[in-house]
Structures are given as structure tokens and as C-alpha cells.
Design a protein around this motif. Structure first.
Motif, PDB file in Angstrom:
ATOM      1  N   ILE A   1     -12.894 -29.476 -15.923  1.00  0.00           N
ATOM      2  CA  ILE A   1     -12.526 -28.414 -16.674  1.00  0.00           C
ATOM      3  C   ILE A   1     -11.363 -28.543 -17.622  1.00  0.00           C
ATOM      4  N   THR A   2     -11.518 -27.936 -18.831  1.00  0.00           N
ATOM      5  CA  THR A   2     -10.666 -28.294 -19.984  1.00  0.00           C
ATOM      6  C   THR A   2      -9.736 -27.063 -19.906  1.00  0.00           C
ATOM      7  N   VAL A   3      -8.362 -27.118 -20.364  1.00  0.00           N
ATOM      8  CA  VAL A   3      -7.459 -26.164 -20.753  1.00  0.00           C
ATOM      9  C   VAL A   3      -6.785 -26.429 -22.058  1.00  0.00           C
ATOM     10  N   SER A   4      -7.183 -25.346 -22.855  1.00  0.00           N
ATOM     11  CA  SER A   4      -6.284 -25.795 -24.326  1.00  0.00           C
ATOM     12  C   SER A   4      -5.717 -24.488 -24.474  1.00  0.00           C
ATOM     13  N   GLY A   5      -4.567 -24.693 -25.548  1.00  0.00           N
ATOM     14  CA  GLY A   5      -3.790 -23.613 -26.201  1.00  0.00           C
ATOM     15  C   GLY A   5      -2.650 -24.219 -26.763  1.00  0.00           C
ATOM     16  N   LEU A   6      -1.856 -23.075 -27.476  1.00  0.00           N
ATOM     17  CA  LEU A   6      -0.927 -23.666 -28.411  1.00  0.00           C
ATOM     18  C   LEU A   6       0.346 -23.692 -27.668  1.00  0.00           C
ATOM     19  N   ALA A   7       1.371 -24.399 -28.380  1.00  0.00           N
ATOM     20  CA  ALA A   7       2.680 -24.435 -27.680  1.00  0.00           C
ATOM     21  C   ALA A   7       3.134 -23.250 -26.967  1.00  0.00           C
ATOM     22  N   GLY A   8       3.730 -23.396 -25.529  1.00  0.00           N
ATOM     23  CA  GLY A   8       4.130 -22.109 -25.083  1.00  0.00           C
ATOM     24  C   GLY A   8       3.211 -21.168 -24.439  1.00  0.00           C
ATOM     25  N   SER A   9       2.069 -21.514 -24.452  1.00  0.00           N
ATOM     26  CA  SER A   9       0.877 -20.482 -24.068  1.00  0.00           C
ATOM     27  C   SER A   9       0.818 -20.625 -22.475  1.00  0.00           C
TER      28      SER A   9
ATOM     29  N   ILE B   1       3.107 -15.394 -30.715  1.00  0.00           N
ATOM     30  CA  ILE B   1       4.068 -16.441 -31.331  1.00  0.00           C
ATOM     31  C   ILE B   1       5.665 -16.348 -30.840  1.00  0.00           C
ATOM     32  N   GLN B   2       5.900 -15.009 -30.933  1.00  0.00           N
ATOM     33  CA  GLN B   2       7.306 -14.670 -30.426  1.00  0.00           C
ATOM     34  C   GLN B   2       7.281 -14.797 -28.893  1.00  0.00           C
ATOM     35  N   VAL B   3       6.375 -14.475 -28.014  1.00  0.00           N
ATOM     36  CA  VAL B   3       6.617 -14.829 -26.642  1.00  0.00           C
ATOM     37  C   VAL B   3       6.520 -16.329 -26.388  1.00  0.00           C
ATOM     38  N   ARG B   4       5.627 -17.015 -27.125  1.00  0.00           N
ATOM     39  CA  ARG B   4       5.559 -18.657 -27.050  1.00  0.00           C
ATOM     40  C   ARG B   4       7.030 -19.223 -27.717  1.00  0.00           C
ATOM     41  N   ALA B   5       7.378 -18.611 -28.557  1.00  0.00           N
ATOM     42  CA  ALA B   5       8.711 -19.114 -28.794  1.00  0.00           C
ATOM     43  C   ALA B   5       9.887 -18.889 -28.031  1.00  0.00           C
TER      44      ALA B   5
ATOM     45  N   ALA C   1      11.813 -22.140 -26.116  1.00  0.00           N
ATOM     46  CA  ALA C   1      13.327 -21.922 -26.562  1.00  0.00           C
ATOM     47  C   ALA C   1      13.941 -22.223 -25.231  1.00  0.00           C
ATOM     48  N   GLN C   2      13.541 -21.788 -24.161  1.00  0.00           N
ATOM     49  CA  GLN C   2      14.116 -21.771 -22.925  1.00  0.00           C
ATOM     50  C   GLN C   2      13.734 -23.096 -22.303  1.00  0.00           C
ATOM     51  N   ARG C   3      12.799 -23.835 -22.240  1.00  0.00           N
ATOM     52  CA  ARG C   3      12.130 -24.914 -21.838  1.00  0.00           C
ATOM     53  C   ARG C   3      12.614 -26.095 -22.653  1.00  0.00           C
ATOM     54  N   GLU C   4      13.123 -26.034 -23.946  1.00  0.00           N
ATOM     55  CA  GLU C   4      13.784 -27.116 -24.898  1.00  0.00           C
ATOM     56  C   GLU C   4      15.054 -26.735 -24.834  1.00  0.00           C
ATOM     57  N   GLY C   5      15.719 -25.893 -24.632  1.00  0.00           N
ATOM     58  CA  GLY C   5      17.135 -25.603 -24.698  1.00  0.00           C
ATOM     59  C   GLY C   5      17.485 -25.223 -26.240  1.00  0.00           C
ATOM     60  N   VAL C   6      16.882 -24.710 -27.007  1.00  0.00           N
ATOM     61  CA  VAL C   6      17.047 -24.328 -28.345  1.00  0.00           C
ATOM     62  C   VAL C   6      16.923 -22.947 -28.615  1.00  0.00           C
ATOM     63  N   SER C   7      17.581 -22.438 -29.865  1.00  0.00           N
ATOM     64  CA  SER C   7      17.252 -20.999 -30.136  1.00  0.00           C
ATOM     65  C   SER C   7      15.884 -20.521 -30.406  1.00  0.00           C
TER      66      SER C   7
END
Length: 185
Positions: free
Chosen positions: A8-16, A105-109, A113-119
Motif C-alpha cells: 500500500i502506498t500513502v502519499s500527500g502534501l505536508a500536513g495532510s 493549505i490553511q489546515v495543513r499549515a 505549525a503545531q507539529r514544528e512549533g512555528v507560527s
């Protein structure tokens, strides 16, 4: 769940939510989890570079992507493996199930942000730049347009479901693969 050997492959953009889904699949089914992003991050660390610096370095050194992608292809030769990576669905041509996870992208950002500790703003800018660089690199290296989702069997907007809901959708898909041994071929 169908019997036999599953890839099985799982792909997606950052934060998906790809990593969360893959961890859940690996735990539930006992699959091996191969994570292309981790390979890429480890290579960046080995080179003493930030992820952004390594992204730019990889643009000029196609052997980096080829090494990461080759490891995915090799991993697909095993049974009961979930392969996570932006190009996994493209690279692992004979996967039993190819999944693409998406979210605005707003949701992923917000997630990044929460994961990486950035704004959220910083995460948004990093994601936008990274996606632009990756798209260009994949087009140049392989002729693959990451925005072409035609190779995927299942596309899920993870903004609509939490991790448990996404897992339930994918679990249903896996558990109903090839009913009565009919692959439809």
C-alpha cells in the motif's frame, strides 16, 4: 482483510496526515512502514543541513531523490508493507492500493505549525515554497506532475475527518480489496 501479500502506498502534501495514517495502518495490520520523508530528513541531517537547505541541495543533485525513490521501490518487493512518500504512488507501480491524502493549505499549515512549533504564517510560507520546489523537481527529474492524482485509487480530504475517521475509511478499503479473489483484471 484480503490474504496474501499487500503493498500500500500513502502519499500527500505536508500536513495532510500521511504519517499518522501509516503508523495506524502499520500498528493495526502489522505492516512494515517505509517512510520516504524520514529517509530524506536523515540525509539532510547527515549533510548538516536544514530541511529547506537540503531541499535546495536536492534540486541540484538528482541522485538524492533517486536514492530515496529507489529505497521505496525496493521496499515494495516485501509483503505487507505501507510505503509513505510524495511519489510513492508513482514509483510503486504495482501497489495493491494507492492512497492520496489532501487538505486545504490553511489546515495543513495549522497542523505543521503545531507539529514544528512555528507560527501558522511561517508554516504556510515553508509549505508553499517546499511544494513549489518539489513540483518543479519532480517534473524535471521524472516528468511527474505531483498535482496529477490519476494514479491514486483513493483520495481523501483529511480536513473532513480526524485520524480515526481517515483510518476507518482506509481500513474499509483494505478489508474489501479483491473480493472473492477477483482483481478485476
Amino acid at each position: 482483510m484480503p490474504k496474501g501479500c499487500l503493498v500500500i502506498t500513502v502519499s500527500g502534501l505536508a500536513g495532510s496526515g500521511t504519517t499518522t495514517l501509516c503508523r495506524n495502518l502499520a500498528k493495526h495490520y502489522g505492516f512494515k512502514h517505509v517512510y520516504a520523508g524520514l529517509i530524506f530528513r536523515q540525509m539532510a541531517k547527515e549533510m548538516g543541513m536544514s530541511l529547506q537547505e537540503f531541499q535546495k541541495y536536492a534540486e541540484m543533485h538528482p541522485e538524492i531523490d533517486r536514492e530515496v525513490d529507489q529505497r521505496q521501490v525496493e521496499a515494495a518487493k516485501e509483503c505487507n508493507v505501507v510505503i509513505e512518500g510524495r511519489l510513492a504512488g508513482w514509483m510503486v507501480k504495482n501497489a495493491d492500493l494507492k492512497i492520496w491524502l489532501d487538505a486545504p493549505i490553511q489546515v495543513r499549515a495549522q497542523r505543521v505549525a503545531q507539529r514544528e512549533g512555528v507560527s501558522v504564517e511561517e508554516a504556510f510560507m515553508q509549505i508553499a515554497e517546499r511544494e513549489m520546489q518539489n513540483r518543479k523537481r519532480y517534473l524535471n527529474l521524472y516528468g511527474i506532475d505531483i498535482n496529477d492524482l490519476s494514479v491514486y485509487d483513493l483520495i481523501i480530504n483529511t480536513a473532513k475527518w480526524g485520524p480515526d475517521g481517515v483510518f476507518a475509511i482506509v481500513k474499509a478499503a483494505i478489508d474489501h480489496l479483491y473480493p472473492d479473489g477477483d482483481t478485476g483484471k
